[in-house]
Motif scaffolding. Structure first.
Motif, PDB file in Angstrom:
ATOM      1  N   GLY A  26       2.665  13.871 -10.820  1.00 13.65           N
ATOM      2  CA  GLY A  26       3.705  14.600 -10.104  1.00 13.65           C
ATOM      3  C   GLY A  26       3.487  14.628  -8.613  1.00 13.65           C
ATOM      4  O   GLY A  26       4.452  14.729  -7.833  1.00 13.65           O
ATOM      5  N   ASN A  27       2.232  14.530  -8.183  1.00 15.54           N
ATOM      6  CA  ASN A  27       1.934  14.568  -6.760  1.00 15.54           C
ATOM      7  C   ASN A  27       2.453  13.338  -6.029  1.00 15.54           C
ATOM      8  O   ASN A  27       2.555  13.331  -4.808  1.00 15.54           O
ATOM      9  CB  ASN A  27       0.423  14.691  -6.546  1.00 15.54           C
ATOM     10  N   LEU A  28       2.767  12.292  -6.773  1.00 12.54           N
ATOM     11  CA  LEU A  28       3.335  11.084  -6.179  1.00 12.54           C
ATOM     12  C   LEU A  28       4.862  11.131  -6.124  1.00 12.54           C
ATOM     13  O   LEU A  28       5.472  10.795  -5.113  1.00 12.54           O
ATOM     14  CB  LEU A  28       2.898   9.850  -6.977  1.00 12.54           C
ATOM     15  N   ILE A  29       5.472  11.552  -7.218  1.00 10.35           N
ATOM     16  CA  ILE A  29       6.924  11.409  -7.319  1.00 10.35           C
ATOM     17  C   ILE A  29       7.694  12.532  -6.634  1.00 10.35           C
ATOM     18  O   ILE A  29       8.779  12.298  -6.091  1.00 10.35           O
ATOM     19  CB  ILE A  29       7.373  11.280  -8.789  1.00 10.35           C
ATOM     20  N   PHE A  30       7.154  13.752  -6.602  1.00 10.42           N
ATOM     21  CA  PHE A  30       7.918  14.866  -6.047  1.00 10.42           C
ATOM     22  C   PHE A  30       8.060  14.814  -4.523  1.00 10.42           C
ATOM     23  O   PHE A  30       9.137  15.107  -3.999  1.00 10.42           O
ATOM     24  CB  PHE A  30       7.319  16.198  -6.490  1.00 10.42           C
ATOM     25  N   PRO A  31       7.026  14.441  -3.756  1.00  8.96           N
ATOM     26  CA  PRO A  31       7.230  14.324  -2.301  1.00  8.96           C
ATOM     27  C   PRO A  31       8.250  13.244  -1.935  1.00  8.96           C
ATOM     28  O   PRO A  31       9.011  13.412  -0.982  1.00  8.96           O
ATOM     29  CB  PRO A  31       5.837  13.967  -1.780  1.00  8.96           C
ATOM     30  N   VAL A  32       8.250  12.138  -2.701  1.00  3.97           N
ATOM     31  CA  VAL A  32       9.221  11.068  -2.442  1.00  3.97           C
ATOM     32  C   VAL A  32      10.642  11.582  -2.662  1.00  3.97           C
ATOM     33  O   VAL A  32      11.540  11.364  -1.838  1.00  3.97           O
ATOM     34  CB  VAL A  32       8.933   9.855  -3.349  1.00  3.97           C
ATOM     35  N   HIS A  33      10.842  12.288  -3.768  1.00  7.51           N
ATOM     36  CA  HIS A  33      12.162  12.853  -4.069  1.00  7.51           C
ATOM     37  C   HIS A  33      12.554  13.889  -3.028  1.00  7.51           C
ATOM     38  O   HIS A  33      13.723  13.946  -2.595  1.00  7.51           O
ATOM     39  CB  HIS A  33      12.139  13.482  -5.458  1.00  7.51           C
ATOM     40  N   LEU A  34      11.594  14.702  -2.597  1.00  6.03           N
ATOM     41  CA  LEU A  34      11.855  15.718  -1.582  1.00  6.03           C
ATOM     42  C   LEU A  34      12.332  15.066  -0.287  1.00  6.03           C
ATOM     43  O   LEU A  34      13.285  15.535   0.346  1.00  6.03           O
ATOM     44  CB  LEU A  34      10.588  16.531  -1.318  1.00  6.03           C
ATOM     45  N   GLY A  35      11.670  13.974   0.118  1.00  2.00           N
ATOM     46  CA  GLY A  35      12.057  13.280   1.339  1.00  2.00           C
ATOM     47  C   GLY A  35      13.460  12.722   1.261  1.00  2.00           C
ATOM     48  O   GLY A  35      14.221  12.781   2.239  1.00  2.00           O
ATOM     49  N   GLN A  36      13.818  12.184   0.102  1.00  3.92           N
ATOM     50  CA  GLN A  36      15.178  11.675  -0.087  1.00  3.92           C
ATOM     51  C   GLN A  36      16.219  12.779   0.069  1.00  3.92           C
ATOM     52  O   GLN A  36      17.260  12.584   0.696  1.00  3.92           O
ATOM     53  CB  GLN A  36      15.308  11.040  -1.466  1.00  3.92           C
ATOM     54  N   ALA A 165      -2.719   3.815   0.188  1.00  4.47           N
ATOM     55  CA  ALA A 165      -2.850   3.855   1.642  1.00  4.47           C
ATOM     56  C   ALA A 165      -2.196   2.631   2.282  1.00  4.47           C
ATOM     57  O   ALA A 165      -1.488   2.741   3.299  1.00  4.47           O
ATOM     58  CB  ALA A 165      -4.324   3.926   2.029  1.00  4.47           C
ATOM     59  N   ILE A 166      -2.422   1.457   1.680  1.00  3.15           N
ATOM     60  CA  ILE A 166      -1.805   0.228   2.192  1.00  3.15           C
ATOM     61  C   ILE A 166      -0.286   0.324   2.107  1.00  3.15           C
ATOM     62  O   ILE A 166       0.438  -0.043   3.041  1.00  3.15           O
ATOM     63  CB  ILE A 166      -2.313  -1.001   1.405  1.00  3.15           C
ATOM     64  N   LEU A 167       0.195   0.838   0.984  1.00  2.29           N
ATOM     65  CA  LEU A 167       1.640   0.996   0.781  1.00  2.29           C
ATOM     66  C   LEU A 167       2.244   1.919   1.824  1.00  2.29           C
ATOM     67  O   LEU A 167       3.260   1.597   2.455  1.00  2.29           O
ATOM     68  CB  LEU A 167       1.905   1.543  -0.620  1.00  2.29           C
ATOM     69  N   VAL A 168       1.609   3.074   2.010  1.00  2.00           N
ATOM     70  CA  VAL A 168       2.144   4.079   2.930  1.00  2.00           C
ATOM     71  C   VAL A 168       2.143   3.544   4.360  1.00  2.00           C
ATOM     72  O   VAL A 168       3.140   3.664   5.087  1.00  2.00           O
ATOM     73  CB  VAL A 168       1.326   5.382   2.829  1.00  2.00           C
ATOM     74  N   VAL A 169       1.026   2.946   4.783  1.00  2.00           N
ATOM     75  CA  VAL A 169       0.925   2.424   6.152  1.00  2.00           C
ATOM     76  C   VAL A 169       1.971   1.337   6.379  1.00  2.00           C
ATOM     77  O   VAL A 169       2.647   1.304   7.421  1.00  2.00           O
ATOM     78  CB  VAL A 169      -0.494   1.886   6.422  1.00  2.00           C
ATOM     79  N   THR A 170       2.121   0.436   5.399  1.00  2.00           N
ATOM     80  CA  THR A 170       3.104  -0.640   5.523  1.00  2.00           C
ATOM     81  C   THR A 170       4.518  -0.082   5.631  1.00  2.00           C
ATOM     82  O   THR A 170       5.333  -0.547   6.444  1.00  2.00           O
ATOM     83  CB  THR A 170       3.027  -1.591   4.308  1.00  2.00           C
ATOM     84  N   ALA A 171       4.822   0.921   4.811  1.00  2.00           N
ATOM     85  CA  ALA A 171       6.149   1.529   4.843  1.00  2.00           C
ATOM     86  C   ALA A 171       6.397   2.272   6.148  1.00  2.00           C
ATOM     87  O   ALA A 171       7.520   2.270   6.670  1.00  2.00           O
ATOM     88  CB  ALA A 171       6.313   2.477   3.659  1.00  2.00           C
ATOM     89  N   LEU A 172       5.350   2.895   6.697  1.00  2.00           N
ATOM     90  CA  LEU A 172       5.502   3.619   7.953  1.00  2.00           C
ATOM     91  C   LEU A 172       5.689   2.670   9.132  1.00  2.00           C
ATOM     92  O   LEU A 172       6.413   2.967  10.082  1.00  2.00           O
ATOM     93  CB  LEU A 172       4.284   4.521   8.196  1.00  2.00           C
ATOM     94  N   VAL A 249      -1.132  13.002   2.670  1.00  2.00           N
ATOM     95  CA  VAL A 249      -0.514  12.130   1.674  1.00  2.00           C
ATOM     96  C   VAL A 249       0.912  12.583   1.368  1.00  2.00           C
ATOM     97  O   VAL A 249       1.849  11.773   1.312  1.00  2.00           O
ATOM     98  CB  VAL A 249      -1.359  12.090   0.384  1.00  2.00           C
ATOM     99  N   TYR A 250       1.101  13.895   1.187  1.00  2.76           N
ATOM    100  CA  TYR A 250       2.434  14.429   0.903  1.00  2.76           C
ATOM    101  C   TYR A 250       3.398  14.146   2.059  1.00  2.76           C
ATOM    102  O   TYR A 250       4.560  13.786   1.840  1.00  2.76           O
ATOM    103  CB  TYR A 250       2.365  15.932   0.660  1.00  2.76           C
ATOM    104  N   ALA A 251       2.926  14.338   3.283  1.00  2.00           N
ATOM    105  CA  ALA A 251       3.785  14.119   4.447  1.00  2.00           C
ATOM    106  C   ALA A 251       4.226  12.663   4.519  1.00  2.00           C
ATOM    107  O   ALA A 251       5.403  12.363   4.784  1.00  2.00           O
ATOM    108  CB  ALA A 251       3.049  14.523   5.727  1.00  2.00           C
ATOM    109  N   MET A 252       3.300  11.744   4.272  1.00  6.44           N
ATOM    110  CA  MET A 252       3.637  10.320   4.343  1.00  6.44           C
ATOM    111  C   MET A 252       4.559   9.900   3.205  1.00  6.44           C
ATOM    112  O   MET A 252       5.495   9.118   3.402  1.00  6.44           O
ATOM    113  CB  MET A 252       2.349   9.488   4.346  1.00  6.44           C
ATOM    114  N   LEU A 253       4.308  10.430   1.998  1.00  7.57           N
ATOM    115  CA  LEU A 253       5.167  10.097   0.863  1.00  7.57           C
ATOM    116  C   LEU A 253       6.593  10.633   1.064  1.00  7.57           C
ATOM    117  O   LEU A 253       7.572   9.963   0.734  1.00  7.57           O
ATOM    118  CB  LEU A 253       4.579  10.663  -0.431  1.00  7.57           C
ATOM    119  N   SER A 254       6.699  11.834   1.607  1.00  7.43           N
ATOM    120  CA  SER A 254       8.031  12.404   1.850  1.00  7.43           C
ATOM    121  C   SER A 254       8.762  11.614   2.928  1.00  7.43           C
ATOM    122  O   SER A 254       9.986  11.418   2.848  1.00  7.43           O
ATOM    123  CB  SER A 254       7.924  13.881   2.241  1.00  7.43           C
TER     124      SER A 254
END
Length: 402
Positions: A26-36, A165-172, A249-254
C-alpha cells in the motif's frame, strides 16, 4: 548502570528494520493515486498524507516504550482488560486476513499479472489461479519459515529499493507535465490537506506501529541496551531516520502520480498507474522486473503477518495451535483476496475511518502517559468518546442512515 551507545552501523540497521516493517504494498500505490487526485494541490495533500502515514506511526512506536508496554494489548488494556483484548484482536484482524494480507496478494496481481492478460481473458479466474499459488507458497513458508524470509529481506528488498530509486529519479528528470498544469480532482481543490490526511489511513501503518514498538525494543535489547532511556533514545533516532526516508519516498511517488495525470486516466487505485509509469520508463523488461520483485516483497510481508498474528491468537486461544491459526488466516485471506483490489479498498475505508482515530488517540495518551497515570478515567473516557464520534463519522461516509 552505564549508558551503552550503538555504533553507526547498528543505528542504521535499526532504522532500516523499522523502514522495512512500515513499507509494504500500500505504501507504493496510495501516494501515486494521491498525486493523481491532488494535481496542482499535491503539496498540501502529501503533507496530510505524511502526518498519518509517517508521523503518527513513528509516535506509535515510541508510545509503546513510554508506557513500559510489552505490546499493543498492554497499552490498549489501560482502557480496560476486556477492551485491550478486543482492540488488539480487531487491529490484528485488520492488518491481517481482513484487509492487509489480501491487499498484498491482489496488489501483486494487479501490478504483475493483470496487465499481461489477453483481451478475452477472465480477470477473476486469473486472480483465482494466482491467489491459489500465492497463498500456497505463503502457507508453506508460514509453517516452515526457515531462513528464506531473511534471505529475501536482505537481497530482494534492497534490489527493489534500488530499482524504485532509479524509477523515481528517472521520472523526476523527465516529468510528463508540470504541477501547475494538472487540475485537482473534486474535493482536492479546497480540502487537499484533510483528504491527504485521511488517505494516509489506507497504509494502515499507525495500526501496525502499535505492534512495531515491541519489535524495535527487542532488537535494541539484542545490542545490549537495557535502560529504558537508552532504548527510547535510539527508538526515536531510528524513527526519525526511517520516517525521513518514508516521507521522501512518499513525496516522490505522489509527484510521479501527479505527472502521470497528464498521460493516464485516473484509476480507482494507484497500482495500475504505477505499472504504466514503469512500462513507460523502462519498457516491458522493467515492468516484469517490478512485478516479480513486488510479488516477492508482498509474499514475505504476508508471511510475517501470518506468523505474528498466528502466534498472538495461539497464545490467546491456547486450545488452537499456531499451525491451525496459520491455516485459518491463510484460507480466509485467500477468500477475501478474490473480492478484488477495488472491492477490498472500498470495504476497508469505513473500517479504517472508525478505528484509526481511536488508534491515534491511544498513541497520544501513551506519549503523555505520565500526565494521566494517576487518573484511571483518562484512558477509558477519551477512547470511548473518540470511538463513538469516529464510528458515527464512518457510518455517515459509508452512507449508512442512523
Amino acid at each position: 548502570m552505564t549508558t551503552k551507545k550503538l555504533t553507526r552501523k547498528q543505528r542504521i540497521l535499526v532504522a532500516t528494520t523499522l523502514f522495512g516493517m512500515f513499507f509494504g504494498a500500500g505504501n507504493l500505490i496510495f501516494p501515486v493515486h494521491l498525486g493523481q487526485m491532488a494535481g496542482s494541490n499535491v503539496i498540501p495533500a502529501i503533507i496530510g498524507f505524511i502526518i498519518t502515514a509517517v508521523g503518527i506511526p513513528i509516535f506509535g512506536v515510541a508510545a509503546i516504550g513510554v508506557t513500559h508496554s510489552d505490546g499493543l494489548q498492554t497499552l490498549s488494556g489501560k482502557v480496560g482488560k476486556g477492551y485491550g483484548i478486543f482492540f488488539t484482536c480487531l487491529l490484528y484482524l485488520t492488518i491481517g486476513p481482513l484487509f492487509a494480507i489480501p491487499r498484498c496478494a491482489t496488489t501483486s496481481f494487479t501490478v504483475g499479472v493483470a496487465p499481461m492478460l489477453s483481451a478475452g481473458a477472465s480477470e477473476s479466474i486469473a486472480l483465482l489461479i494466482f491467489s491459489v499459488i500465492f497463498f500456497a507458497i505463503v502457507l508453506i513458508l508460514s509453517l516452515r519459515p526457515g531462513e528464506i524470509t531473511v534471505w529475501i529481506g536482505k537481497v530482494i528488498t534492497p534490489i527493489f529499493l534500488v530499482f524504485l530509486a532509479i524509477l523515481v529519479v528517472t521520472a523526476l528528470i523527465n516529468p510528463s507535465t508540470s504541477v501547475s498544469d494538472v487540475e485537482p480532482a473534486a474535493g482536492y481543490q479546497t480540502g487537499a490537506l484533510s483528504l491527504g490526511f485521511i488517505e494516509g489511513y489506507n497504509t494502515m501503518d499507525t495500526i501496525a506501529a502499535l505492534n512495531f514498538g515491541l519489535v524495535i525494543s527487542t532488537t535494541l535489547g539484542t545490542f545490549g541496551l537495557e535502560q529504558k532511556r537508552d532504548k527510547m533514545r535510539y527508538t526515536v533516532l531510528a524513527g526519525l531516520l526511517a520516517g525521513t526516508i518514508l516521507a521522501l519516498v512518499y513525496a516522490m511517488l505522489s509527484y510521479m502520480g501527479m505527472c502521470s495525470s497528464g498521460v493516464y486516466e485516473i484509476q480507482e487505485n494507484g497500482a495500475w498507474t504505477l505499472r504504466c509509469i514503469v512500462y513507460q520508463v523502462f519498457g516491458s523488461v522493467g515492468a516484469v522486473l517490478l512485478a516479480a520483485i513486488f510479488t516477492l516483497a508482498c509474499l514475505t510481508t504476508c508471511v510475517g503477518l501470518i506468523n505474528s498474528i498466528s502466534q498472538y491468537f495461539s497464545m490467546l486461544f491456547q486450545k488452537v495451535s499456531y499451525r491451525a491459526w496459520a491455516y485459518i488466516i491463510t484460507f480466509f485471506s485467500f477468500l477475501v483476496c478474490n473480492l478484488g483490489l477495488n472491492m477490498i479498498l472500498s470495504i476497508s475505508v469505513p473500517i479504517l475511518n472508525a478505528i484509526y482515530p481511536v488508534s491515534i488517540v491511544l498513541i497520544l495518551l501513551g506519549l503523555s502517559h505520565d500526565l494521566w497515570k494517576r487518573n484511571r478515567f483518562a484512558y477509558p473516557m477519551t477512547v470511548i468518546g473518540t470511538a463513538v464520534i469516529s464510528i458515527l463519522y464512518a457510518l455517515e461516509k459509508a452512507g449508512v442512515p442512523f
